[in-house]
Scaffold this active site. Structure first.
Site, PDB file in Angstrom:
ATOM      1  N   ALA A   1       0.851  -1.202   0.000  1.00  0.00           N
ATOM      2  CA  ALA A   1       0.000   0.000   0.000  1.00  0.00           C
ATOM      3  C   ALA A   1       0.884   1.249   0.000  1.00  0.00           C
ATOM      4  O   ALA A   1       0.618   2.220  -0.718  1.00  0.00           O
ATOM      5  CB  ALA A   1      -0.917  -0.006   1.218  1.00  0.00           C
ATOM      6  N   TYR A   2       1.921   1.200   0.827  1.00  0.00           N
ATOM      7  CA  TYR A   2       2.861   2.334   0.903  1.00  0.00           C
ATOM      8  C   TYR A   2       3.559   2.531  -0.452  1.00  0.00           C
ATOM      9  O   TYR A   2       3.629   3.654  -0.961  1.00  0.00           O
ATOM     10  CB  TYR A   2       3.885   2.055   2.007  1.00  0.00           C
ATOM     11  CG  TYR A   2       4.951   3.123   2.177  1.00  0.00           C
ATOM     12  CD1 TYR A   2       4.638   4.357   2.724  1.00  0.00           C
ATOM     13  CD2 TYR A   2       6.275   2.882   1.800  1.00  0.00           C
ATOM     14  CE1 TYR A   2       5.624   5.337   2.906  1.00  0.00           C
ATOM     15  CE2 TYR A   2       7.256   3.848   1.978  1.00  0.00           C
ATOM     16  CZ  TYR A   2       6.928   5.066   2.527  1.00  0.00           C
ATOM     17  OH  TYR A   2       7.905   6.029   2.693  1.00  0.00           O
ATOM     18  N   CYS A   3       4.073   1.432  -1.025  1.00  0.00           N
ATOM     19  CA  CYS A   3       4.758   1.531  -2.329  1.00  0.00           C
ATOM     20  C   CYS A   3       3.799   2.097  -3.377  1.00  0.00           C
ATOM     21  O   CYS A   3       4.184   2.969  -4.164  1.00  0.00           O
ATOM     22  CB  CYS A   3       5.275   0.162  -2.778  1.00  0.00           C
ATOM     23  SG  CYS A   3       6.599  -0.479  -1.741  1.00  0.00           S
TER      24      CYS A   3
ATOM     25  N   SER B   1       1.348   4.063  -2.936  1.00  0.00           N
ATOM     26  CA  SER B   1       1.137   5.505  -2.718  1.00  0.00           C
ATOM     27  C   SER B   1       2.331   6.315  -3.195  1.00  0.00           C
ATOM     28  O   SER B   1       2.178   7.422  -3.719  1.00  0.00           O
ATOM     29  CB  SER B   1       0.848   5.785  -1.231  1.00  0.00           C
ATOM     30  OG  SER B   1       2.029   5.710  -0.453  1.00  0.00           O
TER      31      SER B   1
END
Ligand code: NAP
Length: 275
Positions: A146-148, A150
């Site tokens: 999810a972070y990647c 974003s």
């Protein structure tokens, strides 16, 4: 000296944001240092050349108030550092849609709302927007999907924005840190225990613990990033991307190798950590 140049920083309470405020305010800029909590704002107010501003990037009312506050100061704004960010870690197949929304609310949607809010000042000053991306903005690692996602989204957003503003004198610059010693690692730790019984639990926990330990012990000091950010605002012609890590060679290799080759490299690292 940059006496008349004001820069607004989001997420100034700790880590890279705080280091950026310190580097910019001692490097000749004046800084609107934004944070969410009164205690952090009080601490920031004690720094010279710094004016604290309350700002949760997901709160449109607070964004409007911050814009009105800056307008009232009549200082204009040369720069915006979009630094605020969170990590919603975990195996993608265990994250629900709200986990992804929470991730994107801060790292992309909030950033967009802040950028739009302050854009008229930046247009007037022919100023600069500096985005806090990440090595995760070009190298997608497992269990922080999810972070990647974003940060990949932020990379695309920033390239489009720069090309839209080309000709209006407003530049858009990306900072891509590798690991940096900041509180973000401790904030990620609770995610390790969030998915008991998951088919990915063993691997995700092993990788998560390894990443947190590496980040906290071998990460760059946040002050290193502070200096790079100051440079990105200071120089007349900044680079479009600043990759700032202990191991730029690894990243160069990752960009050169085929995706399948990188997959095998990542798998070998997983195997070594979980055997
Ligand atoms: N540390 C690394 O290794 C690393 C590597 C690559 C990229 N980055 C990026 O660097 C940026 C800063 O992270 P950091 O490492 O310095 O971590 P950090 O110390 O945890 O700082 C994150 C900052 O974002 C703020 N924030 C979170 N949600 C917010 C919201 N809704 N509105 C406004 N501010 C909010 C936090 O404020 P509160 O204190 O109020 O929560 C804090 O000031 C992030 O964008 C991160 O993705 C970090």
């Amino acid at each position: 000296m940059q006496q008349d140049k004001w820069i607004l920083v989001t997420g100034s309470s700790t880590g890279i944001g705080r280091a950026a405020v310190e580097a910019l305010s001692t490097g000749g800029f004046k800084v609107y240092a934004s944070a969410r909590n009164p205690g952090d704002l009080e601490s920031l107010s004690r720094l010279k050349n710094v004016v604290p501003v309350q700002l949760d990037v997901t709160d449109e009312t607070q964004i409007a108030s911050a814009v009105a506050f800056v307008r009232k100061q009549n200082t204009g704004l040369f720069g915006l550092l979009n630094n605020a960010g969170i990590v919603a870690a975990g195996p993608l197949m265990d994250l629900n849609i709200n986990d992804l929304r929470t991730q994107f609310e801060v790292n992309l949607f909030g950033l967009h709302a802040v950028t739009r809010g302050f854009f008229p000042f930046l247009l007037a000053s022919r100023g600069r927007i500096v985005m806090m991306s990440s090595d995760s903005g070009f190298f997608a690692t497992p269990f922080v999907g999810a972070y990647c996602a974003s940060k990949f989204a932020l990379e695309g957003y920033s390239d489009s924005l720069r090309r839209e503003l080309n000709g209006f004198g407003v530049d858009v610059v990306l900072i891509q840190p590798g690991r940096v010693k900041t509180p973000i690692w401790d904030k990620g730790a609770p995610f390790l225990n969030r998915f008991p019984g998951s088919m990915f639990e063993k691997t995700a926990v092993a990788l998560g613990k390894h990443a947190i330990q590496r980040g906290k012990t071998r990460g760059l000091e946040a002050s290193v990033l502070g200096k790079v950010i100051e440079h990105a605002f200071f120089v007349k012609k900044p680079k479009i991307r600043y990759l700032v890590s202990r191991n730029n060679f690894r990243y160069t290799l990752i960009k050169l190798l085929s995706d399948r080759r990188v997959d095998r490299m990542v798998q070998a690292e997983i195997t070594a950590l979980t055997k």
